[in-house]
Design an enzyme around this catalytic site. Sequence first.
Site, short mmCIF file in Angstrom:
data_model
loop_
_atom_site.label_atom_id
_atom_site.label_comp_id
_atom_site.label_asym_id
_atom_site.label_seq_id
_atom_site.Cartn_x
_atom_site.Cartn_y
_atom_site.Cartn_z
CB THR A 173 25.37 36.04 40.41
OG1 THR A 173 26.39 36.14 39.42
CG2 THR A 173 24.02 36.36 39.77
NE ARG A 174 31.63 41.44 41.01
CZ ARG A 174 32.72 40.68 41.05
NH1 ARG A 174 32.80 39.66 41.89
NH2 ARG A 174 33.74 40.93 40.26
CG HIS A 203 29.45 31.23 32.12
ND1 HIS A 203 28.99 31.76 30.92
CD2 HIS A 203 30.29 32.16 32.64
CE1 HIS A 203 29.54 32.95 30.73
NE2 HIS A 203 30.32 33.22 31.75
CG HIS A 257 27.87 30.50 37.67
ND1 HIS A 257 28.46 30.80 36.46
CD2 HIS A 257 28.70 30.98 38.62
CE1 HIS A 257 29.59 31.43 36.67
NE2 HIS A 257 29.76 31.56 37.97
NE ARG A 287 38.40 28.45 45.22
CZ ARG A 287 39.23 29.43 44.86
NH1 ARG A 287 38.74 30.52 44.29
NH2 ARG A 287 40.52 29.33 45.07
CG ASP A 288 37.19 35.08 46.76
OD1 ASP A 288 37.20 35.63 47.88
OD2 ASP A 288 37.71 35.60 45.75
CG HIS A 289 29.57 35.29 48.95
ND1 HIS A 289 28.48 34.63 48.45
CD2 HIS A 289 29.15 36.56 49.23
CE1 HIS A 289 27.44 35.44 48.43
NE2 HIS A 289 27.82 36.61 48.90
CB ALA A 290 31.15 39.47 48.17
CG MET A 317 29.66 23.82 41.09
SD MET A 317 29.43 22.27 41.98
CE MET A 317 28.70 21.26 40.71
NE ARG A 359 41.43 74.73 29.97
CZ ARG A 359 41.22 75.12 31.22
NH1 ARG A 359 40.33 76.08 31.45
NH2 ARG A 359 41.84 74.57 32.22
NE ARG A 368 45.68 73.61 36.60
CZ ARG A 368 46.89 73.54 37.13
NH1 ARG A 368 47.91 73.15 36.38
NH2 ARG A 368 47.09 73.85 38.40
CB ILE A 421 48.63 69.36 30.45
CG1 ILE A 421 49.16 70.34 29.39
CG2 ILE A 421 49.70 69.14 31.54
CD1 ILE A 421 49.44 71.74 29.91
CB ALA A 422 45.77 64.85 31.77
#
Length: 570
Positions: free
Chosen positions: A197-198, A202, A205, A291-294, A332, A436, A450, A476-477
């Site tokens: 898990t990442r 809950h 799980h 389901r949808d591992h990783a 689940m 600056r 910059r 400015i970026a």
Amino acid sequence: MSELISPHGGVLKQLYLDGDSRQRMRDQARTYPGWHLTPRQLCDLELLLNGGFSPLEGFMGQADYAAVLADMRLADGTLWPMPITLDVDATFADKLSIGDWIGLHDPEGVLIAVMRVDERWQPDFGAEGEAIFGTRDEAHPGVAYLLHRSHPVYIGGPVHGLDAPTHYDFKSRRHTPAELRALFDKLGWRRIVAFQTRNPMHRAHQELTIRAAREAEANLLIQPVVGMTKPGDIDYYTRVRCYEQLLKRYPEQTTQLSLLPLAMRMGGPREALWHAIIRKNHGCTHFIVGRDHAGPGKDSQGRDFYGPYDAQELVAQHEAELGITMVPFQEMVYVENRAQYAPGNEVQPGETVLNISGTEFRRRLREGADIPEWFSYPEVVAELKRSYPPRQQQGFTVFFTGLSGSGKSTIANALMVKLMEMGGRPVTLLDGDLVRKHLSSELGFSKEHRNLNILRIGYVAAEITKHRGIAVCAPIAPYRETRRQVREMVQAGGGFIEVHVATPLEVCEARDRKGLYAKARAGLIPEFTGISDPYEVPEQPELVIDTRDCSADEAAQRVLLKLESLGYIG
């Protein structure tokens, strides 16, 4: 290098040198060129050295790399689905000759390992993304990493470990593969099912993992990733505290929690296969693939990158060769009339299913709304609320970007005053000219400098935001990629609101209070934004303001209204 053979997981290659050899190599390494590892490289190196990536003995060369991309195998035919490569910048690579040794250092400069450079080449990152992730879409975090964060040159060769990377956190929860195998032996565990898990766990799980352990007649290893995950994920410190709370809800003597320093690629089916190999190396006999591992979510067109059970199908194809048994699971769901969780495919017609999506959960957390106990235990929710309070208590950054003379600094000053008048959070102004003067006085105005100046602003803003203050930035970026990096830094700890001050060039030039445009037109200022260097217009800013049709006071008020609508102020 040593090899460990135990009843758990087969041969484990450990790449650390022993005492005498280690000291000799450490002395020699003082003369080697040194490379400071990125966070992802440091995760990869740790798992190479401790055997988590067995049978690999170093960073891949071209033959293994090409074979992995084409066939999910090393050049010798061994199943391995993910390239493990060391990317370096061209300046460092140009110093190296084949056969040279280099030192590999952590971000603080501590020497972790040495590596012999056997190969050097420039990869095609687009082709790598297509092969590994099945896409070139930059909405995929693995592709975005390759295209925007990887260095341009790969070097390959064997590594020899001198010291393990230092971790000061959760020491009792960290185990090398050899340590985990020894723990299983001590506990008398022979069948171990691992859960990857990442995210916070809950009740769904918990139910899934308990059912998987019962189905496999195995003990349970919860092994969350504490290396790199998907940008925007909840930090692992918070997650581990949540796991420790949840652990109390499992039957005694059945479950262990161990942390995995893995840098995920979010590679879906290939990643599931990779995770299974890693868990086998850690001594596990079974591995849960849900389901949808990783999976990384949706692509730029709003479609899922991978099918919900693609990962299960790929792991099933290679299960016999893997040497670890997959425990596949449906999603689940909570069945209200049963007052319990069940796999989605077991729900009967007429039954009521309750669900809170990840998006909805984050909304409730953000707004301080109720989270029902059927979804998550109160102690887990409390830990999450400690780290992720409602938006009105979070820090945020307002990042103004626009041409010189567009009115950024004036609006930023007006906004700062209004926010200070409101009170509640400390407010810091990071104006381009002031930064600056005080933070970047040694920098010139090349594109490189910059960008560095903007990244420094972003770093300071991210720290202010993380500590629940307000940063108001007005550089400015001009470059999208640099602004994207700043957004990513800041959003790790709070809110980021980009405001494009879209005053047209001719208006900015007509104002020209500092005479900069005149000097640029005369060729006295090279690489001047809007004249001799491009301004890349923001594609999806939170707010666009043109100062031709509003005063600074009105513009600042528009920003306040946007902040209110987003929930940051009330």
